[in-house]
Scaffold this motif. Structure first.
Motif, short mmCIF file in Angstrom:
data_model
loop_
_atom_site.label_atom_id
_atom_site.label_comp_id
_atom_site.label_asym_id
_atom_site.label_seq_id
_atom_site.Cartn_x
_atom_site.Cartn_y
_atom_site.Cartn_z
N THR A 180 2.51 9.14 -5.90
CA THR A 180 2.96 7.97 -5.16
C THR A 180 4.22 7.47 -5.86
O THR A 180 4.65 8.04 -6.86
CB THR A 180 1.92 6.83 -5.14
N ARG A 181 4.77 6.35 -5.39
CA ARG A 181 5.96 5.79 -6.04
C ARG A 181 5.67 5.30 -7.46
O ARG A 181 6.57 5.16 -8.27
CB ARG A 181 6.53 4.65 -5.21
N HIS A 190 0.85 -1.19 0.00
CA HIS A 190 0.00 0.00 0.00
C HIS A 190 0.89 1.25 0.00
O HIS A 190 1.66 1.48 0.92
CB HIS A 190 -0.92 -0.05 1.21
N SER A 191 0.78 2.02 -1.02
CA SER A 191 1.65 3.17 -1.22
C SER A 191 1.05 4.43 -0.61
O SER A 191 -0.15 4.66 -0.70
CB SER A 191 1.86 3.36 -2.72
N ARG A 192 1.90 5.23 -0.02
CA ARG A 192 1.46 6.50 0.56
C ARG A 192 1.23 7.51 -0.55
O ARG A 192 2.00 7.60 -1.49
CB ARG A 192 2.54 6.99 1.50
N ILE A 193 0.14 8.29 -0.45
CA ILE A 193 -0.20 9.29 -1.45
C ILE A 193 0.15 10.67 -0.91
O ILE A 193 -0.27 11.05 0.18
CB ILE A 193 -1.70 9.26 -1.81
N PHE A 194 0.92 11.40 -1.68
CA PHE A 194 1.25 12.78 -1.35
C PHE A 194 0.41 13.68 -2.24
O PHE A 194 0.33 13.48 -3.45
CB PHE A 194 2.75 13.06 -1.58
N ARG A 195 -0.24 14.67 -1.64
CA ARG A 195 -1.06 15.61 -2.41
C ARG A 195 -0.54 17.02 -2.21
O ARG A 195 -0.26 17.44 -1.09
CB ARG A 195 -2.52 15.52 -1.96
N SER A 255 -1.31 14.65 -7.21
CA SER A 255 -1.24 13.47 -6.34
C SER A 255 -0.07 12.63 -6.83
O SER A 255 0.09 12.41 -8.03
CB SER A 255 -2.53 12.66 -6.43
#
Length: 186
Positions: A19-20, A1-6, A17
């Protein structure tokens, strides 16, 4: 589960948005592709700093256009006059063109170079109950591509988007929207 940066612009109009394995850019005030591409490049450069992707598996552009005739024409203007006959004939064939409150259709279209379009279109109502014609077009390639192909693919998808939007509307509506000429590069 990848972390989402916004991330968002200071006015909140555009957001990114990240993610990796995923990058998405959204804006509520799209003016032209070149400005959108500049914002995308900022996000793309950030993604390249975070990870070192080898290739892209999905490249896409999605445009959601909501047309409101009452902003451009008298209140009782018919959609049949403003849309390509292929789109408006469906409304007319039902015999309910002036009374339909909501009706959408979805098309999936395959084009050259592995390009696909998923287009949902039809009559909808906004939060204020105003009638709109929505053209929601997702243009994408879901075949592994090298990273150096992304700019060219996005430009190609943008060109398809301009063509399909222009195809969907009548000359009268096109002129009322006040278009600005942009040279076609393909």
């Amino acid at each position: 589960h990848s972390r989402i940066f916004r991330f968002a612009t200071s006015d909140g109009v555009s957001s990114l948005s990240l993610t990796r394995s995923f990058l998405a850019l959204s804006t509520s005030r799209y003016s032209r592709y070149e400005k959108f591409a500049e914002l995308f490049k900022l996000g793309w450069d950030a993604l390249l700093e975070i990870c070192d992707p080898l290739y892209a598996t999905r490249i896409g552009l999605r445009y959601i256009d909501h047309l409101q005739l009452s902003m451009l024409f008298p209140e009782n203007t018919s959609w049949a006059r403003m849309l390509n006959p292929v789109l408006s004939e469906e409304l007319e064939a039902l015999g309910l063109a002036d009374t339909i409150e909501e009706r959408t259709s979805e098309w999936k279209i395959g084009l050259p170079n592995d390009v696909k379009i998923k287009m949902r279109h039809g009559l909808i109502r906004n939060d204020q109950g105003k009638e709109l014609y929505s053209i929601d077009s997702d243009f994408f390639v879901e075949v592994r591509r090298e990273l150096n192909q992304i700019d060219a693919i996005l430009s190609e998808l943008n060109l398809y988007s301009r063509r399909i939007f222009r195809w969907a509307i009548s000359d009268e509506l096109h002129d009322a929207l006040g278009p600005v000429s942009i040279p076609e590069s393909l």
